[in-house]
Design an enzyme around this catalytic site. Structure first.
Site, PDB file in Angstrom:
ATOM      1  N   HIS A  40       0.833  -1.206   0.000  1.00  0.00           N
ATOM      2  CA  HIS A  40       0.000   0.000   0.000  1.00  0.00           C
ATOM      3  C   HIS A  40       0.870   1.260   0.000  1.00  0.00           C
ATOM      4  CE1 HIS A  40      -2.893   2.747   2.330  1.00  0.00           C
ATOM      5  NE2 HIS A  40      -3.452   2.541   1.157  1.00  0.00           N
ATOM      6  N   HIS A  82      -1.035  10.970  -1.769  1.00  0.00           N
ATOM      7  CA  HIS A  82      -2.317  10.524  -1.224  1.00  0.00           C
ATOM      8  C   HIS A  82      -3.257  11.663  -0.857  1.00  0.00           C
ATOM      9  CE1 HIS A  82      -5.139   9.276   1.949  1.00  0.00           C
ATOM     10  NE2 HIS A  82      -5.251   8.177   1.208  1.00  0.00           N
TER      11      HIS A  82
HETATM   12  O1  G3P Z   1      -5.964   0.679  -2.005  1.00  0.00           O
HETATM   13  C1  G3P Z   1      -6.881   0.947  -1.016  1.00  0.00           C
HETATM   14  C2  G3P Z   1      -6.601   2.171  -0.233  1.00  0.00           C
HETATM   15  O2  G3P Z   1      -5.496   2.847  -0.766  1.00  0.00           O
HETATM   16  C3  G3P Z   1      -7.736   3.081  -0.146  1.00  0.00           C
HETATM   17  O3  G3P Z   1      -7.570   4.054   0.841  1.00  0.00           O
HETATM   18  O4  G3P Z   1      -7.110   6.278   1.661  1.00  0.00           O
HETATM   19  O5  G3P Z   1      -5.261   4.637   1.521  1.00  0.00           O
HETATM   20  O6  G3P Z   1      -6.184   5.651  -0.541  1.00  0.00           O
HETATM   21  P1  G3P Z   1      -6.481   5.198   0.857  1.00  0.00           P
HETATM   22 CA    CA Z   2      -4.902   4.597  -2.195  1.00  0.00          CA
END
Ligand code: G3P
Ligand code: CA
Length: 288
Positions: A40, A82
């Site tokens: 992630h 992000h």
């Molecule tokens: O890939 C799933 C996740 O990234 C969604 O949440 O807020 O980390 O972009 P966020």
């Molecule tokens: Ca994401």
């Protein structure tokens, strides 16, 4: 097709090990697989999220799938970050003190390129930059990695889907090999996912969220996957998704953000096809 380890599956947690029994619907020759592990924002527990250092760290740990977040600068360049604001993960407040709330969309690519996107995470990452999507794709390609690309906040960036696909195409990421097994495009915006599907139906797409079961068939028209907060999932929900066909076959479920062994095993027991995690090495150990 892989046997689904879902509602019809019995998963028993026994002293830290997960016993996964095949679905009664499994046929001879079906394989039961552990969920795919996706890093992630890169291996973001170990390196600053969404930087080249984060994908390099994932590669060094042996992970080929990474996830990122794509947004657009004031002068129309795609960058990987992000938050809608640059404040949390860069030194923007120090470099441009008068420009609160430091939105990505209010800064040019050249201004963003000056920022330090590593020091907030740790001194050894000082000087890491906010990558442009082009730089990021070159890094992912160099590492022979695969990408879950998130179109973040698309309501702020009209036309970002077409622009992103153009860049991916220019970087060679929309050829049959990449489309088959190296790229997933996802968003929290169903409209954005549908737009991506309509523009390039060959792309594997995912909706981020947990739509009600009754609405899932509508999502299946343009999404191959439901990528859901793990807290919202159950074996029954995963099974309901698996019963549907998306544009490219049976629908899948990825769970996020799964950062501990017990949750990873729970997701495996539900039959999820992937887990998205900041600690890919921890999750790999848990699912071994
Ligand atoms: O890939 C799933 C996740 O990234 C969604 O949440 O807020 O980390 O972009 P966020
Ligand atoms: Ca994401």
């Amino acid at each position: 097709m892989h046997a689904r380890v879902a509602a019809a599956t019995t998963a028993a947690l026994l002293g830290g090990a997960v016993l996964i029994l095949p679905s009664p619907h499994a046929k001879a020759g079906d394989r039961i697989t552990a969920p795919l592990v996706v890093s992630h924002r890169g291996a973001s527990a170990y390196a600053p999220e969404n930087t080249l250092a984060a994908i390099d760290h994932a590669a060094a740990l042996g992970f080929d799938w990474v996830e990122n977040d794509v947004q657009r600068t004031r002068d129309g360049r795609l960058v990987v970050l992000h938050d809608a604001s640059l404040a949390r993960t860069t030194d923007v407040a120090k470099v441009y003190p008068g420009r609160s709330p430091w939105k990505v969309k209010d800064f040019t690519a050249a201004e963003i390129a000056r920022l330090d996107a590593g020091s907030w995470f740790g001194p050894r990452f000082a000087g890491a930059r906010v990558p442009t999507l082009r730089e990021y794709m070159e890094g992912v390609s160099r590492n022979h990695q695969k990408l879950v690309l998130e179109i973040k906040n698309p309501e702020l960036y009209p036309g970002i889907e077409r622009q992103t696909l153009r860049l991916l195409s220019n970087e060679g990421w929309l050829d049959p090999v990449h489309l088959r097994n190296r790229l997933i495009v996802q968003s929290f915006s169903a409209a954005s996912v549908r737009t991506v599907h309509d523009l390039r139906p060959g792309i594997t797409t995912a909706f981020l969220g947990t739509p009600p079961v009754a609405q899932l068939p509508r999502y299946a028209r343009f999404a191959d996957q439901i990528n859901a907060d793990h807290r919202s999932l159950s074996a029954g929900y995963v099974s309901a998704v698996h019963a549907l066909h998306g544009p490219h076959g049976p629908m899948k479920v990825f769970a996020w953000t799964v950062d501990d062994a017990a949750t990873a095993r729970r997701m495996a027991g539900f039959g999820t096809d992937g887990v998205i995690t900041n600690v890919p090495d921890v999750i790999r150990r848990a699912l071994r």
